[in-house]
Design a protein around this motif. Structure first.
Motif, PDB file in Angstrom:
ATOM      1  N   ILE A  23      15.434   0.732   9.568  1.00 54.01           N
ATOM      2  CA  ILE A  23      14.233   1.119   9.755  1.00 54.01           C
ATOM      3  C   ILE A  23      13.589  -0.107  10.729  1.00 54.01           C
ATOM      4  O   ILE A  23      13.822  -1.341  10.468  1.00 54.01           O
ATOM      5  CB  ILE A  23      13.230   0.981   8.629  1.00 54.01           C
ATOM      6  N   ASN A  24      13.008   0.191  11.683  1.00 54.39           N
ATOM      7  CA  ASN A  24      12.477  -0.881  12.688  1.00 54.39           C
ATOM      8  C   ASN A  24      10.930  -0.614  12.566  1.00 54.39           C
ATOM      9  O   ASN A  24      10.253   0.275  12.790  1.00 54.39           O
ATOM     10  CB  ASN A  24      12.871  -0.442  14.172  1.00 54.39           C
ATOM     11  N   ASN A  25      10.345  -1.765  12.211  1.00 56.87           N
ATOM     12  CA  ASN A  25       8.809  -1.872  11.916  1.00 56.87           C
ATOM     13  C   ASN A  25       8.257  -2.193  13.107  1.00 56.87           C
ATOM     14  O   ASN A  25       7.113  -2.697  12.955  1.00 56.87           O
ATOM     15  CB  ASN A  25       8.616  -2.782  10.565  1.00 56.87           C
ATOM     16  N   GLY A  26       8.740  -2.461  14.423  1.00 56.84           N
ATOM     17  CA  GLY A  26       8.080  -2.778  15.415  1.00 56.84           C
ATOM     18  C   GLY A  26       8.365  -4.425  15.565  1.00 56.84           C
ATOM     19  O   GLY A  26       9.075  -4.844  14.811  1.00 56.84           O
ATOM     20  N   PRO A  27       7.833  -4.588  17.047  1.00 60.66           N
ATOM     21  CA  PRO A  27       8.285  -5.860  17.251  1.00 60.66           C
ATOM     22  C   PRO A  27       7.445  -7.116  16.488  1.00 60.66           C
ATOM     23  O   PRO A  27       6.298  -6.833  15.869  1.00 60.66           O
ATOM     24  CB  PRO A  27       7.895  -6.068  18.882  1.00 60.66           C
ATOM     25  N   LEU A  32       6.437 -12.227  20.001  1.00 66.21           N
ATOM     26  CA  LEU A  32       6.007 -11.665  21.171  1.00 66.21           C
ATOM     27  C   LEU A  32       5.052 -12.461  21.729  1.00 66.21           C
ATOM     28  O   LEU A  32       5.140 -12.793  23.179  1.00 66.21           O
ATOM     29  CB  LEU A  32       5.584 -10.277  20.909  1.00 66.21           C
ATOM     30  N   LEU A  33       4.107 -13.034  21.236  1.00 69.56           N
ATOM     31  CA  LEU A  33       3.018 -13.754  21.886  1.00 69.56           C
ATOM     32  C   LEU A  33       3.570 -15.225  22.274  1.00 69.56           C
ATOM     33  O   LEU A  33       3.314 -15.662  23.170  1.00 69.56           O
ATOM     34  CB  LEU A  33       1.954 -14.008  20.740  1.00 69.56           C
ATOM     35  N   ARG A  34       4.797 -15.641  21.555  1.00 68.65           N
ATOM     36  CA  ARG A  34       5.419 -16.905  21.958  1.00 68.65           C
ATOM     37  C   ARG A  34       6.092 -16.633  23.410  1.00 68.65           C
ATOM     38  O   ARG A  34       5.831 -17.409  24.232  1.00 68.65           O
ATOM     39  CB  ARG A  34       6.209 -17.277  20.829  1.00 68.65           C
ATOM     40  N   LEU A  35       6.694 -15.361  23.490  1.00 72.08           N
ATOM     41  CA  LEU A  35       7.539 -15.123  24.868  1.00 72.08           C
ATOM     42  C   LEU A  35       6.184 -14.880  25.756  1.00 72.08           C
ATOM     43  O   LEU A  35       6.635 -15.551  26.952  1.00 72.08           O
ATOM     44  CB  LEU A  35       8.042 -13.746  24.653  1.00 72.08           C
ATOM     45  N   ALA A  36       5.078 -14.440  25.771  1.00 79.20           N
ATOM     46  CA  ALA A  36       4.172 -14.364  26.705  1.00 79.20           C
ATOM     47  C   ALA A  36       3.651 -15.745  26.868  1.00 79.20           C
ATOM     48  O   ALA A  36       3.344 -16.171  28.210  1.00 79.20           O
ATOM     49  CB  ALA A  36       2.996 -13.595  25.948  1.00 79.20           C
ATOM     50  N   GLU A  99      12.396  -9.517  28.806  1.00 81.29           N
ATOM     51  CA  GLU A  99      12.510  -9.607  27.497  1.00 81.29           C
ATOM     52  C   GLU A  99      11.181  -8.709  26.748  1.00 81.29           C
ATOM     53  O   GLU A  99      11.162  -8.197  25.845  1.00 81.29           O
ATOM     54  CB  GLU A  99      12.935 -10.793  26.828  1.00 81.29           C
ATOM     55  N   ILE A 100      10.064  -9.052  27.263  1.00 80.28           N
ATOM     56  CA  ILE A 100       8.840  -8.576  26.813  1.00 80.28           C
ATOM     57  C   ILE A 100       8.893  -7.186  26.930  1.00 80.28           C
ATOM     58  O   ILE A 100       8.454  -6.363  25.796  1.00 80.28           O
ATOM     59  CB  ILE A 100       7.625  -9.277  27.486  1.00 80.28           C
ATOM     60  N   GLY A 101       9.136  -6.593  27.902  1.00 82.73           N
ATOM     61  CA  GLY A 101       9.186  -5.267  28.152  1.00 82.73           C
ATOM     62  C   GLY A 101      10.324  -4.583  27.358  1.00 82.73           C
ATOM     63  O   GLY A 101      10.145  -3.337  26.697  1.00 82.73           O
ATOM     64  N   ARG A 102      11.287  -5.275  27.206  1.00 84.35           N
ATOM     65  CA  ARG A 102      12.353  -4.601  26.249  1.00 84.35           C
ATOM     66  C   ARG A 102      11.905  -4.713  24.910  1.00 84.35           C
ATOM     67  O   ARG A 102      12.039  -3.725  24.067  1.00 84.35           O
ATOM     68  CB  ARG A 102      13.583  -5.546  26.084  1.00 84.35           C
TER      69      ARG A 102
END
Length: 106
Positions: A23-27, A32-36, A99-102
């Motif tokens: 089950i993938n509960n999302g990013p 994700l904010l760290r990547l940004a 990576e953010i897009g992925r």
């Protein structure tokens, strides 16, 4: 072997490797904010003109959930596309944008 993608459950007949249901509960929002954040810093060094686009992504991800609204995926996608066009191939900024897009599935 076929793989079916039904909502957020992935794998052959909804089962992953070794019979586990996946089950993938999302990013992960923090990751994700760290990547940004890293993207903003990297573009300050590589392509300062593109920093505002990275800040759009950063702002959307940071603001999502705080005021009860989801991140505007269209704004994020447009900013990622602009960054992808403007940075050099093989650059760290491009890798972070991809990576953010992925992670967001864009």
């Amino acid at each position: 072997m076929s793989t079916y993608h039904i909502n957020n459950v992935n794998g052959p007949a909804n089962f992953g490797d070794h019979g586990r249901i996946e089950i993938n509960n999302g990013p992960d929002a923090v990751a994700l904010l760290r990547l940004a954040d890293q993207l903003v810093e990297r573009l300050r060094l590589e392509s300062p003109a593109l920093v505002p686009q990275a800040q759009v992504i950063q702002g959307e991800l940071a603001g999502a959930g705080q005021d009860g609204r989801p991140a505007d995926r269209g704004r994020i996608r447009a900013a990622l596309e602009t960054i992808g066009i403007g940075v050099a191939a093989g650059s760290g900024g491009l890798a972070l944008a991809q990576e953010i897009g992925r992670v967001l599935g864009l």
